[in-house]
Write an enzyme that holds these catalytic residues in place. Structure first.
Site, PDB file in Angstrom:
ATOM      1  N   GLU A 253      -7.656 -10.598   2.099  1.00 21.89           N
ATOM      2  CA  GLU A 253      -8.386 -11.672   1.976  1.00 21.89           C
ATOM      3  C   GLU A 253      -8.931 -10.990   0.598  1.00 21.89           C
ATOM      4  O   GLU A 253      -9.762  -9.741   0.623  1.00 21.89           O
ATOM      5  CB  GLU A 253      -9.026 -11.831   2.853  1.00 21.89           C
ATOM      6  N   THR A 299      -6.821 -19.210  -1.243  1.00 28.12           N
ATOM      7  CA  THR A 299      -5.990 -18.690  -0.487  1.00 28.12           C
ATOM      8  C   THR A 299      -4.321 -19.355  -0.687  1.00 28.12           C
ATOM      9  O   THR A 299      -3.421 -19.023  -0.759  1.00 28.12           O
ATOM     10  CB  THR A 299      -6.980 -18.429   1.193  1.00 28.12           C
ATOM     11  N   HIS A 415     -14.060 -11.624   3.818  1.00 25.51           N
ATOM     12  CA  HIS A 415     -13.646 -12.751   3.237  1.00 25.51           C
ATOM     13  C   HIS A 415     -15.297 -12.833   2.817  1.00 25.51           C
ATOM     14  O   HIS A 415     -16.012 -12.841   3.894  1.00 25.51           O
ATOM     15  CB  HIS A 415     -13.112 -14.435   4.367  1.00 25.51           C
ATOM     16  N   ASP A 474      -5.003 -12.104  -2.255  1.00 27.24           N
ATOM     17  CA  ASP A 474      -4.866 -13.513  -2.868  1.00 27.24           C
ATOM     18  C   ASP A 474      -5.790 -13.902  -3.765  1.00 27.24           C
ATOM     19  O   ASP A 474      -5.787 -14.621  -4.876  1.00 27.24           O
ATOM     20  CB  ASP A 474      -5.756 -13.970  -1.986  1.00 27.24           C
ATOM     21  N   HIS A 475      -7.248 -13.169  -4.285  1.00 28.53           N
ATOM     22  CA  HIS A 475      -7.860 -13.569  -5.360  1.00 28.53           C
ATOM     23  C   HIS A 475      -9.075 -13.341  -5.042  1.00 28.53           C
ATOM     24  O   HIS A 475      -9.337 -11.375  -4.381  1.00 28.53           O
ATOM     25  CB  HIS A 475      -8.051 -15.067  -5.521  1.00 28.53           C
TER      26      HIS A 475
HETATM   27  C1  GP9 Z   1      -8.766 -19.302   5.443  1.00 27.65           C
HETATM   28  C2  GP9 Z   1      -8.490 -18.582   4.839  1.00 27.65           C
HETATM   29  C3  GP9 Z   1     -10.414 -19.088   3.585  1.00 27.65           C
HETATM   30  O1  GP9 Z   1      -7.771 -19.900   6.491  1.00 27.65           O
HETATM   31  O2  GP9 Z   1      -7.682 -18.430   4.194  1.00 27.65           O
HETATM   32  O3  GP9 Z   1      -9.528 -19.109   2.403  1.00 27.65           O
HETATM   33  P1  GP9 Z   1     -10.268 -19.176   1.013  1.00 27.65           P
HETATM   34  O4  GP9 Z   1     -11.800 -18.958   1.080  1.00 27.65           O
HETATM   35  O5  GP9 Z   1     -10.220 -17.564   0.442  1.00 27.65           O
HETATM   36  O6  GP9 Z   1     -10.027 -19.849  -0.056  1.00 27.65           O
HETATM   37 MN    MN Z   2      -8.820 -16.082   0.376  1.00 28.78          MN
END
Ligand code: GP9
Ligand code: MN
Length: 692
Positions: A253, A299, A415, A474-475
């Site tokens: 993440e 995500t 996150h 992911d980003h």
């Molecule tokens: C939530 C998680 C976060 O289930 O995958 O998503 P994001 O905020 O990074 O798009």
């Molecule tokens: Mn994410």
């Protein structure tokens, strides 16, 4: 003068001026609109005028004193829209679109972070409303009960339309094809303002829903020709080497590549990941020039791109707005061709990002959501389950599913706003004074430790040796609202070019029986992952509509498209309309080659959008064995019965699904950041910095 102020027209004029000024100062202080010349600044100044005249002007058609009420209501609605954009922008560096508003009920990807993005100084956003209400109470007594002559409001609305036309005309001179290009919402807000942007967005969305209705089977041919032409033949030596092997895919993440080998206070932040990258025995191949290509879907976009080799949408998340489409996803192909079992593991509620809907279209057999995990106090923080218990509790689930499997594990602790319980921290925060950036290293360390533990468990269970293991970021986790702190971290000023460079995320892969290559410098993006895996498994990717190319192939196409039309190649990059030498960052005069590349990128993104907007895969049959995914075959039940059936013991799940994302983030966090720290996604100190 006093007479005018206390008249209806005076009230209207004051309301117009107030919303105008408020919008203008918001643009300057909250949004990073990259104003480059006087014309752009002038347009920024005048663009709220037309919206104010037109919207507030409508109120003037009302009878008697209602004019005042309507003006106030319209003013409140406009202010709400503006403020919602402000809060959204603080984390996403982007504006709200309708799809974002309608998705997940979590306000896009903000979820639990929203409270941290508002601050008490935001009270200024209601200042004009208070003034208007006071003025209304004071002056309405002298207002006539009559409706004013129809001409006045009509003239005002016409004046608004004229101002808008001039605005648009000047904008098109400065930025040709402003509305046609549509890639970057920043441009539209910069030139036409936040209110007109929302109208534009509504029209776009209407257009997109009609596109599906109007699409037919011939539309897919153009796309097919393009992707077949782009296709890169597999590397003979690697084609099929991983056939029938388990695939373990680990989602890091918000993890940006600058963390790899980064040292803070003289310590490595992510020693375990670093060891995979630098390991002499070379199990893994690490792509140091791998970029995320996500947009508003964050995500969900990353998941979408990796499993479909299609781009996400320029607005909103395809996971939400295109969940009804037909897909020919990687898991679906693996299942059909090699009898794989597909599973996703994630310690959050299943409806987040609409996963429980779209996974059915992707042929995901098991979705191990938060009901499969022990979500009791101490185990969860921020959005959901902490990464260590997540991996720990995922082991028995992983062992419970049929092999070969395609298992996708999504981590969560790293996150925004990067919260940690004191006992979980093993590295001091950074010291930039920007809370998100400072804590970012601590959650990254925690994620790293959780991975180390997971790898140890995989080895112990015997799954490590014979599985393909793939790790990806992911980003971004640090948006360009944090440029000051990031300049401190990287030792360089964060220019738009440098910011694009920071969009690197890790990608590493281990294939059983294949010696890893250590670090490779091939340029690549998330779009390339699916064809790479298909070829490793001995499945020709050419049959399918895919925009990426196999990373291991000689013919891999090494240009990386960002979703806004910017791009990077090993030689040159285009970022926000300027060209650079990718190596040195030096600005370049555009050559024909660069412009051609820009067109290719545009074309590719447009074709991918067509696939989604027209739901074109419903018309496409990849090969004679292909059977469309039947979503009714998939059902994601509650974890408790599965756990019981498989003899897996857990503490009772005390959390209701829907609560997870709404948990106050400070809960149980003994080192909860202070209010002030949490404000760090707020506007930067000086307006100058904002408009850079
Ligand atoms: C939530 C998680 C976060 O289930 O995958 O998503 P994001 O905020 O990074 O798009
Ligand atoms: Mn994410």
């Amino acid at each position: 003068m006093k007479n005018f102020i206390s008249s209806k027209m005076g009230f209207f004029a004051i309301a117009t001026i107030l919303i105008w000024l408020k919008s203008y100062f918001t643009y300057l202080t909250e949004f990073n609109l990259d104003i480059q010349n006087t014309m752009q600044h002038f347009l920024l100044l005048i663009n709220p005028v037309s919206s104010a005249l037109i919207f507030l002007g409508i109120a003037l058609f009302a009878r008697g004193k209602r004019v005042g009420i309507y003006i106030i209501v319209i003013d409140v609605l406009m202010s709400l829209l503006l403020y919602a954009n402000v809060v959204f922008y603080r984390f996403n560096s982007d504006f709200i679109t309708l799809p974002v508003l309608t998705q997940t009920g979590n306000f896009g990807s903000l979820g639990g972070s929203i409270a941290s993005l508002a601050t008490w100084t935001d009270i200024v956003y209601i200042f004009d409303i208070v003034v208007l209400i006071t003025l209304y109470m004071w002056s309405k007594g002298s207002w006539s009960m009559e409706r004013m002559s129809f001409k006045k409001p009509a003239l005002i609305i016409i004046a608004g339309a004229v101002v808008f036309s001039i605005n648009l005309g000047l904008a098109e001179v400065d930025r040709p094809q402003l509305l046609k290009r549509t890639f970057d919402r920043n441009y539209i807000v910069k030139y036409l303002g936040a209110y007109n942007f929302t109208i534009y967005d509504a029209i776009q969305n209407l257009k997109s829903s009609t596109q599906r209705v109007l699409a037919d089977s011939s539309d897919v041919t153009e796309v097919e020709n393009y992707t077949k032409n782009k296709y890169a033949e597999p590397n003979e030596e690697l084609f099929g080497v991983a056939e029938g092997k388990n695939i373990i895919k680990i989602h890091l993440e918000s993890f940006q590549s600058f963390l790899i080998d980064y040292e803070l206070h003289g310590e490595e932040v992510t020693p375990f990941l670093n060891s995979l990258v630098n390991d002499q025995s070379k199990d893994f191949t690490y792509y140091e020039n791998f970029f995320h290509q996500t947009e508003q879907g964050k995500t969900a976009d990353a998941e979408f791109i990796l499993d479909n080799s299609l781009y996400g949408l320029p607005q909103g998340a395809a996971f939400v707005t295109k969940a009804g489409n037909t897909y020919q996803s990687l898991p679906a192909i693996l299942k059909q061709q090699q009898d794989y079992t597909n599973a996703v593991f994630h310690g959050d509620g299943k409806s987040f990002w609409n996963r429980d809907e779209i996974y059915k279209n992707f042929a995901i057999d098991h979705f191990f959501d938060d009901t499969y995990y022990d979500m009791s106090e101490g185990q969860v923080i921020n959005y959901g389950l902490k990464d260590k218990p997540f991996f720990d509790e995922s082991m028995p689930l992983l062992e419970s599913i049929d092999q070969p499997f395609y298992a996708h594990l999504l981590t969560l602790t790293h996150h925004h706003p990067y919260l940690m319980d004191e006992e979980d921290t093993t590295i001091e925060p950074a010291e930039t004074g920007d809370g998100s950036v400072d804590r970012y290293f601590q959650t990254a360390r925690y994620l790293d430790e959780s991975l180390e533990q997971f790898f140890a468990d995989l080895k112990e269970s015997g799954l490590y040796e014979d599985s393909v293991i793939m790790i990806y970021g992911d980003h971004y986790g640090i948006s360009d609202n944090h440029n000051r702190a990031m300049a401190e971290i990287t030792g360089e000023e964060i220019t738009p070019f440098k910011n694009a460079q920071l969009q690197r995320v890790p990608f590493m892969i281990k294939v059983p029986g294949v010696q890893g290559k250590g670090t490779v410098d091939e340029y690549a993006g998330q779009i390339d992952v699916m064809p790479t895996l298909l070829h490793l498994l001995g499945i020709k990717a050419q049959d399918y509509i895919q925009f990426g190319t196999d990373l291991f192939s000689e013919g891999h196409k090494d240009f990386v498209a960002f979703r806004n039309g910017d791009f990077i190649t090993p030689e040159f990059s285009m970022i926000r309309d300027a060209y650079y030498d990718t190596d040195t960052g030096e600005e370049l005069e555009p050559t024909e080659e660069m412009q051609e590349m820009e067109e290719t990128i545009q074309h590719e993104l447009e074709l991918s959008d067509k696939v989604l907007q027209g739901d074109l895969l419903r018309f496409y049959t990849p090969n004679e064995d292909w059977e469309p995914v039947d979503r009714s075959e998939y059902f994601y039940g509650d974890g408790s019965s599965y756990l019981r059936e498989h003899g897996i013991t857990r503490e009772p799940n005390i959390w209701e699904d829907d609560n997870i994302n709404e948990q106050p983030m400070e809960d149980d966090s003994s080192i909860s950041p202070s209010e002030e720290e949490l404000d760090d996604d707020n506007p930067k100190e000086s307006p100058e910095e904002n408009i850079n």
